[in-house]
Design a protein around this motif. Structure first.
Motif, mmCIF file in Angstrom:
data_model
loop_
_atom_site.group_PDB
_atom_site.id
_atom_site.type_symbol
_atom_site.label_atom_id
_atom_site.label_comp_id
_atom_site.label_asym_id
_atom_site.label_seq_id
_atom_site.Cartn_x
_atom_site.Cartn_y
_atom_site.Cartn_z
ATOM 1 N N ASP A 99 3.858 -8.617 18.393
ATOM 2 C CA ASP A 99 3.051 -9.428 19.311
ATOM 3 C C ASP A 99 1.572 -9.061 19.228
ATOM 4 O OD1 ASP A 99 5.382 -10.620 20.187
ATOM 5 O OD2 ASP A 99 5.680 -9.130 21.787
ATOM 6 N N GLY A 100 0.728 -10.042 19.519
ATOM 7 C CA GLY A 100 -0.709 -9.803 19.594
ATOM 8 C C GLY A 100 -1.400 -9.843 18.244
ATOM 9 N N GLU A 101 -2.733 -9.860 18.320
ATOM 10 C CA GLU A 101 -3.527 -9.891 17.094
ATOM 11 C C GLU A 101 -3.814 -8.480 16.606
ATOM 12 O OE1 GLU A 101 -6.984 -12.243 18.129
ATOM 13 O OE2 GLU A 101 -6.026 -14.012 17.241
ATOM 14 N N LYS A 102 -3.939 -8.347 15.302
ATOM 15 C CA LYS A 102 -4.162 -7.017 14.720
ATOM 16 C C LYS A 102 -4.873 -7.144 13.371
ATOM 17 C CE LYS A 102 0.092 -6.609 15.333
ATOM 18 N NZ LYS A 102 0.396 -8.014 15.708
ATOM 19 N N VAL A 103 -5.298 -6.011 12.842
ATOM 20 C CA VAL A 103 -6.005 -5.995 11.561
ATOM 21 C C VAL A 103 -5.058 -6.405 10.443
ATOM 22 C CG1 VAL A 103 -7.116 -4.499 9.859
ATOM 23 C CG2 VAL A 103 -7.680 -4.253 12.284
ATOM 24 N N PHE A 104 -5.570 -7.267 9.559
ATOM 25 C CA PHE A 104 -4.838 -7.665 8.356
ATOM 26 C C PHE A 104 -5.783 -7.518 7.167
ATOM 27 C CE2 PHE A 104 -3.582 -10.616 5.040
ATOM 28 C CZ PHE A 104 -2.214 -10.410 4.948
ATOM 29 N N VAL A 105 -5.335 -6.827 6.125
ATOM 30 C CA VAL A 105 -6.146 -6.586 4.935
ATOM 31 C C VAL A 105 -5.657 -7.481 3.793
ATOM 32 C CG1 VAL A 105 -6.889 -4.893 3.222
ATOM 33 C CG2 VAL A 105 -6.641 -4.212 5.610
ATOM 34 N N PRO A 106 -6.424 -8.491 3.389
ATOM 35 C CA PRO A 106 -6.035 -9.312 2.237
ATOM 36 C C PRO A 106 -6.401 -8.604 0.934
ATOM 37 C CG PRO A 106 -8.122 -10.089 3.112
ATOM 38 C CD PRO A 106 -7.684 -8.951 4.002
ATOM 39 N N MET A 107 -5.888 -9.106 -0.169
ATOM 40 C CA MET A 107 -6.180 -8.497 -1.464
ATOM 41 C C MET A 107 -7.682 -8.476 -1.737
ATOM 42 S SD MET A 107 -4.908 -7.006 -4.124
ATOM 43 C CE MET A 107 -3.154 -7.414 -4.140
ATOM 44 N N GLY A 108 -8.386 -9.518 -1.305
ATOM 45 C CA GLY A 108 -9.816 -9.598 -1.571
ATOM 46 C C GLY A 108 -10.638 -8.528 -0.883
ATOM 47 N N ALA A 109 -10.052 -7.810 0.081
ATOM 48 C CA ALA A 109 -10.784 -6.761 0.799
ATOM 49 C C ALA A 109 -10.852 -5.459 0.013
ATOM 50 C CB ALA A 109 -10.150 -6.509 2.167
ATOM 51 N N LEU A 110 -10.060 -5.356 -1.076
ATOM 52 C CA LEU A 110 -10.060 -4.139 -1.889
ATOM 53 C C LEU A 110 -11.093 -4.242 -3.001
ATOM 54 C CD1 LEU A 110 -7.485 -3.517 -0.327
ATOM 55 C CD2 LEU A 110 -6.418 -2.803 -2.460
ATOM 56 N N SER A 111 -11.740 -3.118 -3.280
ATOM 57 C CA SER A 111 -12.735 -3.053 -4.349
ATOM 58 C C SER A 111 -12.053 -2.714 -5.670
ATOM 59 C CB SER A 111 -13.785 -1.987 -4.014
ATOM 60 O OG SER A 111 -14.572 -1.669 -5.146
ATOM 61 N N GLU A 112 -12.700 -3.112 -6.751
ATOM 62 C CA GLU A 112 -12.175 -2.790 -8.075
ATOM 63 C C GLU A 112 -12.605 -1.400 -8.541
ATOM 64 O OE1 GLU A 112 -13.270 -5.922 -10.746
ATOM 65 O OE2 GLU A 112 -12.006 -7.417 -9.747
ATOM 66 N N SER A 113 -13.589 -0.807 -7.866
ATOM 67 C CA SER A 113 -14.099 0.471 -8.363
ATOM 68 C C SER A 113 -14.307 1.523 -7.290
ATOM 69 C CB SER A 113 -15.432 0.244 -9.090
ATOM 70 O OG SER A 113 -16.382 -0.302 -8.196
ATOM 71 N N GLY A 114 -14.185 1.174 -6.017
ATOM 72 C CA GLY A 114 -14.464 2.134 -4.959
ATOM 73 C C GLY A 114 -13.431 2.086 -3.850
ATOM 74 N N MET A 115 -13.497 3.073 -2.953
ATOM 75 C CA MET A 115 -12.486 3.239 -1.921
ATOM 76 C C MET A 115 -12.693 2.346 -0.711
ATOM 77 S SD MET A 115 -13.695 6.804 -0.136
ATOM 78 C CE MET A 115 -13.110 6.390 1.506
ATOM 79 N N VAL A 116 -13.910 1.840 -0.511
ATOM 80 C CA VAL A 116 -14.231 1.131 0.724
ATOM 81 C C VAL A 116 -13.458 -0.182 0.820
ATOM 82 C CG1 VAL A 116 -16.053 0.003 2.051
ATOM 83 C CG2 VAL A 116 -16.507 2.173 0.898
ATOM 84 N N ILE A 117 -12.783 -0.368 1.946
ATOM 85 C CA ILE A 117 -12.107 -1.624 2.263
ATOM 86 C C ILE A 117 -13.000 -2.377 3.245
ATOM 87 C CG2 ILE A 117 -10.081 -2.675 3.349
ATOM 88 C CD1 ILE A 117 -8.474 -0.225 2.456
ATOM 89 N N SER A 118 -13.365 -3.591 2.897
ATOM 90 C CA SER A 118 -14.238 -4.380 3.775
ATOM 91 C C SER A 118 -13.775 -5.821 3.769
ATOM 92 C CB SER A 118 -15.694 -4.295 3.307
ATOM 93 O OG SER A 118 -15.825 -4.770 1.981
ATOM 94 N N GLY A 119 -14.111 -6.536 4.830
ATOM 95 C CA GLY A 119 -13.713 -7.938 4.895
ATOM 96 C C GLY A 119 -12.302 -8.138 5.384
ATOM 97 N N TRP A 120 -11.771 -7.158 6.169
ATOM 98 C CA TRP A 120 -10.436 -7.361 6.724
ATOM 99 C C TRP A 120 -10.487 -8.450 7.797
ATOM 100 C CZ3 TRP A 120 -13.091 -2.696 7.305
ATOM 101 C CH2 TRP A 120 -13.620 -2.447 8.575
ATOM 102 N N GLU A 121 -9.317 -8.950 8.150
ATOM 103 C CA GLU A 121 -9.220 -10.068 9.082
ATOM 104 C C GLU A 121 -8.447 -9.655 10.329
ATOM 105 O OE1 GLU A 121 -7.128 -12.844 6.669
ATOM 106 O OE2 GLU A 121 -8.731 -12.981 5.155
ATOM 107 N N ILE A 122 -8.467 -10.506 11.339
ATOM 108 C CA ILE A 122 -7.657 -10.308 12.535
ATOM 109 C C ILE A 122 -6.628 -11.433 12.590
ATOM 110 C CG2 ILE A 122 -7.655 -10.137 15.049
ATOM 111 C CD1 ILE A 122 -9.043 -7.812 13.698
ATOM 112 N N LYS A 123 -5.361 -11.046 12.598
ATOM 113 C CA LYS A 123 -4.281 -12.029 12.582
ATOM 114 C C LYS A 123 -3.182 -11.625 13.555
ATOM 115 C CE LYS A 123 -4.399 -13.969 7.877
ATOM 116 N NZ LYS A 123 -3.570 -14.188 6.667
ATOM 117 N N SER A 124 -2.369 -12.593 13.932
ATOM 118 C CA SER A 124 -1.181 -12.300 14.727
ATOM 119 C C SER A 124 -0.007 -12.082 13.775
ATOM 120 C CB SER A 124 -0.887 -13.452 15.682
ATOM 121 O OG SER A 124 -0.742 -14.671 14.964
ATOM 122 N N GLY A 125 1.077 -11.498 14.308
ATOM 123 C CA GLY A 125 2.246 -11.223 13.483
ATOM 124 C C GLY A 125 2.195 -9.847 12.858
ATOM 125 N N ASN A 126 3.231 -9.514 12.094
ATOM 126 C CA ASN A 126 3.286 -8.196 11.446
ATOM 127 C C ASN A 126 3.925 -8.253 10.063
ATOM 128 O OD1 ASN A 126 5.934 -8.659 12.139
ATOM 129 N ND2 ASN A 126 6.316 -6.603 12.969
#
Length: 408
Positions: free
Chosen positions: A232-259
């Protein structure tokens, strides 16, 4: 009103074919490399000298030239900085402003403003992938612009944000490089503190230090661990596009419902398991989840790695190592173009388990580096937000540039 072409010395299209890649050489700018204001050279394709000469016959990109993405994303614009020797890849356009008519950097930011972006988007055609025609770019209507002095002030103000973002990005790269190089030195080359006085023994991995043992990956690293995420409720969702090809930083995550999808927590490493994302290096370190939401979801195409007997930073560096990625790629199966890693092939992957004291020493060095990287990544996110809020208001004259303090 005037036309964009009237403010420029030339506007030329790219070659309409794919440039042959080279392991080194000159950056070939494709649409993913055209950022908002600056070129993104992270993971850029490169071409050799002969290809560079052929691909610059129409025009050689020079300092203060602009490069526009014709599609994916439509209308992104970046300026060529001093010392950047590049050529145009597919679906890009070179724009050379006439410095006697318009400030090149101001024109770059003007084209990123609401007026020009809306014009580009409305002109874009194509049923599957919208794209800009050359006539629409050359014929873009330009309203009356501020005088050259004000143009320079506006460009300087906005560029100050981009300069800070660029500096922070470089610091992030240096910090990660330090952590990964030390990992390589201590746990791959075995040049850890005091290694001179350590005896080595034979193993299936070759010579390893006495006191270390070869273990299966699943003993040192939990693979796709069970993690509870509330439905239940909205939560962080990380799509493939949020991952970098060369570094550790994850950015551009989304907020979605479900799990649905992969589930993870802070300290986990996410590795793309599908082609071509794995080959391109898409990997990230989870370090941004708030205390009130300690778990999150992401793409079903992630492999989640969690430390058991190593430390979180070592797991991330291990996932970036050439040997690990080679084993993962060799295990891929499925239809061409949509192959996936067989996770079971990683379970028994042998690694050399260091003594706990050395793991703790590495953690004491790497953890502050990783924390500082997240601080800098958050600063960059704030700077981008401020810049993007200011840009249309400065360009339109809604805010007087003299009222804006420079970012620090």
């Amino acid at each position: 009103m005037t036309k964009l072409l009237d403010l420029c010395e030339l506007i030329v299209d790219c070659e309409h074919k794919t440039a042959p890649k080279s392991s080194d050489g000159y950056p070939s700018i494709r649409t993913p490399n055209v950022g908002r204001g600056r070129l993104i050279l992270d993971g850029v394709n490169r071409v050799d000298e002969d290809t560079y000469i052929k691909w610059t016959r129409r025009a050689t990109p020079a300092e203060n030239d602009l490069i526009i993405a014709r599609e994916a994303p439509v209308g992104n614009v970046a300026i060529v900085r001093k010392g950047q020797k590049v050529c145009l890849g597919q679906r890009t356009v070179l724009v050379r402003p006439d410095p006697n008519k318009v400030d090149p950097e101001f024109l770059c930011y003007f084209l990123l403003g609401d007026y020009a972006q809306n014009s580009f988007l409305s002109a874009a055609t194509g049923a599957t992938v919208p794209h800009l025609n050359m006539s629409d770019i050359r014929g873009l209507s330009i309203p009356a612009l501020p005088d050259r002095k004000k143009q320079r002030w506006i460009a300087t103000t906005l560029a100050a944000y981009d300069d800070l973002i660029e500096n922070n990005t470089r610091r992030i790269e240096i910090l990660e490089e330090m952590a990964r190089r030390l990992y390589e030195e201590w746990f791959v080359q075995y040049h850890f503190p005091g290694h001179e006085g350590v005896e080595f023994k034979e193993s299936e991995l070759g010579l390893i230090p006495e006191g270390w043992e070869v273990v299966a990956l699943e003993k040192a690293v939990e693979i796709n661990p069970k993690t509870k995420v509330e439905r239940d409720g909205e939560k962080v969702f990380v799509p493939m596009g949020a991952l970098s090809e060369s570094g550790m930083v994850i950015s551009g995550w989304e907020i979605k419902s479900g799990n649905s999808g992969a589930k993870f927590q802070n300290g986990d490493t996410l590795v793309a398991r599908i082609s071509p994302c794995l080959e391109n290096g898409k990997t990230g370190f989870v370090d941004f989840l708030p205390a009130n939401q300690p778990t999150a979801c992401g793409s079903t195409e992630f492999i989640v790695l969690r430390s058991r007997s190593l430390c979180p930073e070592m797991v991330y560096c291990l996932s970036r190592s050439d040997r690990f990625r080679e084993v993962a790629m060799k295990s891929m199966s499925g239809a061409t173009g949509r192959q996936r890693v067989r996770v079971e092939s990683l379970v028994g992957y042998p690694i050399a388990q260091p003594e706990n004291e050395l793991v703790a020493k590495y953690h004491a060095f790497a953890q502050p580096c990783f924390k500082e990287i997240r601080v800098l990544a958050n600063k960059n996110a704030n700077l981008r937000q401020q810049r993007d809020l200011l840009l249309p208001k400065l360009i339109s004259g809604e805010i007087d540039v003299s009222d804006i303090p420079m970012p620090t």
